[in-house]
Design a protein around this motif. Sequence first.
Motif, PDB file in Angstrom:
ATOM      1  N   ILE A 162       0.547 -42.320 -12.557  1.00  0.00           N
ATOM      2  CA  ILE A 162       0.307 -42.756 -13.771  1.00  0.00           C
ATOM      3  C   ILE A 162       1.698 -43.293 -14.530  1.00  0.00           C
ATOM      4  N   GLY A 163       1.814 -44.473 -14.845  1.00  0.00           N
ATOM      5  CA  GLY A 163       3.312 -44.827 -15.445  1.00  0.00           C
ATOM      6  C   GLY A 163       3.878 -45.793 -14.442  1.00  0.00           C
ATOM      7  N   PRO A 164       5.041 -45.877 -14.430  1.00  0.00           N
ATOM      8  CA  PRO A 164       6.007 -45.211 -15.252  1.00  0.00           C
ATOM      9  C   PRO A 164       6.051 -45.537 -16.830  1.00  0.00           C
ATOM     10  N   ALA A 165       6.150 -44.638 -17.590  1.00  0.00           N
ATOM     11  CA  ALA A 165       6.530 -44.658 -19.092  1.00  0.00           C
ATOM     12  C   ALA A 165       8.152 -44.582 -19.139  1.00  0.00           C
ATOM     13  N   ARG A 166       8.614 -45.857 -19.685  1.00  0.00           N
ATOM     14  CA  ARG A 166      10.327 -45.999 -19.392  1.00  0.00           C
ATOM     15  C   ARG A 166      10.913 -45.665 -20.731  1.00  0.00           C
ATOM     16  N   LEU A 195       7.506 -35.494 -27.532  1.00  0.00           N
ATOM     17  CA  LEU A 195       7.231 -35.742 -26.107  1.00  0.00           C
ATOM     18  C   LEU A 195       7.223 -34.315 -25.402  1.00  0.00           C
ATOM     19  N   ARG A 196       8.062 -33.457 -25.539  1.00  0.00           N
ATOM     20  CA  ARG A 196       8.104 -32.072 -25.041  1.00  0.00           C
ATOM     21  C   ARG A 196       6.604 -31.484 -25.452  1.00  0.00           C
ATOM     22  N   ASN A 197       6.391 -31.659 -26.610  1.00  0.00           N
ATOM     23  CA  ASN A 197       5.347 -30.879 -27.252  1.00  0.00           C
ATOM     24  C   ASN A 197       3.826 -31.495 -26.807  1.00  0.00           C
ATOM     25  N   GLY A 198       4.008 -32.714 -26.463  1.00  0.00           N
ATOM     26  CA  GLY A 198       2.626 -33.472 -25.879  1.00  0.00           C
ATOM     27  C   GLY A 198       2.504 -33.243 -24.061  1.00  0.00           C
ATOM     28  N   ILE A 199       3.791 -33.003 -23.669  1.00  0.00           N
ATOM     29  CA  ILE A 199       3.605 -32.545 -22.139  1.00  0.00           C
ATOM     30  C   ILE A 199       3.053 -31.296 -22.003  1.00  0.00           C
ATOM     31  N   ALA A 211       2.830 -42.976 -26.607  1.00  0.00           N
ATOM     32  CA  ALA A 211       1.580 -43.574 -26.443  1.00  0.00           C
ATOM     33  C   ALA A 211       0.766 -43.368 -25.534  1.00  0.00           C
ATOM     34  N   LEU A 212       1.268 -43.036 -24.138  1.00  0.00           N
ATOM     35  CA  LEU A 212       0.491 -42.789 -23.036  1.00  0.00           C
ATOM     36  C   LEU A 212      -0.253 -41.677 -23.144  1.00  0.00           C
ATOM     37  N   LEU A 213       0.268 -40.392 -23.470  1.00  0.00           N
ATOM     38  CA  LEU A 213      -0.085 -39.137 -23.641  1.00  0.00           C
ATOM     39  C   LEU A 213      -1.641 -39.069 -24.121  1.00  0.00           C
ATOM     40  N   PRO A 214      -1.794 -39.401 -25.164  1.00  0.00           N
ATOM     41  CA  PRO A 214      -3.153 -39.152 -25.686  1.00  0.00           C
ATOM     42  C   PRO A 214      -4.072 -39.981 -25.178  1.00  0.00           C
ATOM     43  N   ARG A 215      -3.695 -41.138 -24.421  1.00  0.00           N
ATOM     44  CA  ARG A 215      -4.658 -41.977 -23.703  1.00  0.00           C
ATOM     45  C   ARG A 215      -5.024 -41.768 -22.407  1.00  0.00           C
ATOM     46  N   LEU A 216      -4.548 -40.533 -21.909  1.00  0.00           N
ATOM     47  CA  LEU A 216      -4.898 -40.259 -20.359  1.00  0.00           C
ATOM     48  C   LEU A 216      -6.304 -40.092 -20.512  1.00  0.00           C
ATOM     49  N   ARG A 217      -7.053 -40.713 -19.356  1.00  0.00           N
ATOM     50  CA  ARG A 217      -8.609 -40.289 -19.217  1.00  0.00           C
ATOM     51  C   ARG A 217      -8.783 -39.101 -18.229  1.00  0.00           C
TER      52      ARG A 217
END
Length: 142
Positions: free
Chosen positions: A38-42, A75-79, A49-55
């Motif tokens: 999934i990604g890469p987010a660069r 980002l750290r919190n989202g992960i 933006a990607l983290l909350p949209r993961l299916r």
Amino acid sequence: MKESSKRLTGKLVLMIQDDGVLADYIGAALCDAGAYIIGPARTVAEARALLPRLRNKPVAVVVSTKLFAADDGALRNGIGRLAIPVLIIGDGNGRPLLPLPRHDVLTVPFASHQIVDRICSLVGAVTIAQLRARTGPVLQGH
């Protein structure tokens, strides 16, 4: 095909990596092991933006220390909310890493098999010894 090539079959791995060459190298190693990337987010913004949209929830995330250093904590919190293992790719500059549960660090340079080994270790994927025990010895030429 090597017997180690399918240790991550069907597993989703999130990649957050700003270096395109390194992202391709890591991605190829994981795909060769059967994983889906999934990604890469660069950038930090792409990753946020990607983290909350993961299916589907990935089994692990591979992330650059550069992007961790550029982040204000979101980002750290989202992960952290994903509650999955993290493989941090360091560049050898000695940036301090914030404590993360279930994480490992690889510093460049590294071999592609090390990526697969570290992810397998973090997620508890099948080891080569377990593969051999399941399949028994391989008969050459039969």
